[in-house]
Write a protein that holds these residues in place. Structure first.
Motif, short mmCIF file in Angstrom:
data_model
loop_
_atom_site.label_atom_id
_atom_site.label_comp_id
_atom_site.label_asym_id
_atom_site.label_seq_id
_atom_site.Cartn_x
_atom_site.Cartn_y
_atom_site.Cartn_z
N LYS A 81 0.85 -1.18 0.00
CA LYS A 81 0.00 0.00 0.00
C LYS A 81 0.89 1.24 0.00
O LYS A 81 2.08 1.18 0.36
CB LYS A 81 -0.94 0.01 1.20
N VAL A 82 0.33 2.35 -0.43
CA VAL A 82 1.07 3.61 -0.43
C VAL A 82 1.55 3.92 0.99
O VAL A 82 0.79 3.79 1.96
CB VAL A 82 0.19 4.76 -0.97
N GLY A 83 2.81 4.29 1.11
CA GLY A 83 3.39 4.59 2.41
C GLY A 83 4.20 3.46 3.01
O GLY A 83 4.93 3.67 3.99
N ASP A 84 4.09 2.25 2.46
CA ASP A 84 4.87 1.13 2.98
C ASP A 84 6.37 1.38 2.81
O ASP A 84 6.81 1.90 1.78
CB ASP A 84 4.51 -0.17 2.24
N ARG A 85 7.13 0.98 3.82
CA ARG A 85 8.59 0.97 3.71
C ARG A 85 9.00 -0.31 2.99
O ARG A 85 8.60 -1.41 3.38
CB ARG A 85 9.25 1.03 5.10
N ILE A 86 9.83 -0.14 1.96
CA ILE A 86 10.20 -1.30 1.15
C ILE A 86 11.72 -1.29 0.90
O ILE A 86 12.41 -0.29 1.10
CB ILE A 86 9.46 -1.30 -0.21
N ALA A 87 12.20 -2.45 0.46
CA ALA A 87 13.59 -2.57 0.04
C ALA A 87 13.66 -3.63 -1.05
O ALA A 87 12.71 -4.41 -1.24
CB ALA A 87 14.49 -2.95 1.22
N TYR A 88 14.79 -3.68 -1.75
CA TYR A 88 14.90 -4.63 -2.86
C TYR A 88 16.36 -4.82 -3.26
O TYR A 88 17.24 -4.03 -2.89
CB TYR A 88 14.10 -4.15 -4.08
N ALA A 89 16.59 -5.87 -4.06
CA ALA A 89 17.87 -6.10 -4.72
C ALA A 89 17.58 -6.54 -6.14
O ALA A 89 16.88 -7.52 -6.36
CB ALA A 89 18.69 -7.16 -3.99
#
Length: 325
Positions: A81-89
């Motif tokens: 959802k909008v506002g979620d803290r995310i990370a990725y590789a």
């Protein structure tokens, strides 16, 4: 207007240019995200120099890991959802303020892990995960050798391998880096500039050698790494910071003791979302438990990424580095 680092022609750090870019809106299965922190890795150098071809051609925006917040979602994305803290590789594209990215490459960052920690650990930490838990399943009592122990992956892998009950040996290029490695799980540290690492490994292990050798250095440590592997042990080549390993006859593996050898990549191991999520969950778990500590040793503004690349290639950095948009 958002900005990004782009490489229009392969070259040195000066090839990294800071430019305004059009970002666009997310389509089906995509997310628009704003970065709060970006990780720095040696694979970024490979894309800048052309050692690895850019997945979508030139110009290329380097950068394989980052953390941030969701700004907008395209259709078909129901786990964010909008506002979620995310990370990725991912392979490339992280050196920017904002980007549109496939949402299935994103994971939520749990409470207790900062954005900087997440940005600094996704690629490096999930690399440590697949090396230790899938490429060679390290267990209590195993003897592990890891080259470049004071690097970003090394400081995570050393702690994690120790948590698994292994005896962990690392090589470094200076005494200062040796102290850093010892503080991050390495039982034995070898300064390869002053010592013969093959002879030292033989002495440390009483001639038994190692169950697995993890080598991201390449040319400078090959074929010495093979001489550190016990018969029927495993040699894992997963990088080439000193240059590629030269071609060799596969019969060399027989001569060294019927060794297993592999050249894995994170993106093959985590190609399926379910595998990527399991990898991230395992990483978050050991960090939240305190078994693995993520420290940020260097910070650079995104616009100063050329300086960061020069320091990385000059082996002036240790552990994890983040770029701040």
């Amino acid at each position: 207007m958002p900005k990004a680092i782009r490489v229009h022609a392969h070259g040195g750090p000066e090839a990294l240019t800071y430019e305004e870019v059009e970002v666009g809106r997310p389509g089906v299965g995509q997310a628009l995200i704003r970065h709060t922190a970006i990780g720095l890795n040696f694979i970024d150098v490979y894309f800048r120099t052309g050692l690895y071809p850019a997945p979508n051609g030139m110009p290329v925006t380097p950068g394989g890991e980052a953390a941030g917040v969701v700004l907008e979602l395209g259709d078909g994305v129901d786990w964010l959802k909008v506002g979620d803290r995310i990370a990725y590789a991912v392979p490339t594209g992280a050196y920017c303020d904002e980007r549109v990215i496939a949402a299935d490459r994103l994971v939520k960052v749990p409470d207790g892990i900062s954005d900087e920690q997440a940005a600094a650990m996704m690629l490096k930490g999930m690399t440590a995960e697949y090396l230790l838990l899938r490429t060679f399943k390290v267990k209590a009592g195993d003897i592990v050798l890891y080259h470049a122990a004071a690097g970003g992956v090394g400081l995570i892998l050393g702690q994690w391998a120790k948590h698994l009950g292994a005896t962990v040996i690392g090589t470094v290029g200076s005494d200062d880096k040796g102290e850093l490695a010892r503080a991050h799980g390495f039982d034995h540290v070898i300064n390869y500039r002053e010592q013969d690492f093959v002879a030292e490994v033989a002495a440390i292990t009483g001639g038994k050698k190692c169950d697995v050798v993890y080598d991201s250095v390449g040319n400078d440590t090959f074929p010495g790494s093979l001489d550190c592997v016990r018969p029927l042990g495993t040699f894992v080549s997963f990088g080439q910071s000193s240059g590629p390993i030269p071609p060799f006859s596969i019969s060399l593996l027989a001569q060294k003791g019927s060794l297993f050898a592999t050249r894995p990549t994170l993106f093959a191991y985590n190609a399926r979302r379910e595998d990527m999520v399991k990898s991230a969950d395992a990483l978050f778990d050991v960090v939240l438990k305190g078994a693995v500590e993520i420290r940020i040793n260097q910070r650079y503004a995104l616009r100063d990424v050329a300086e960061a690349h020069a320091d990385l290639e000059g082996r002036k950095t240790t552990g994890t580095t983040v770029l701040v948009p």
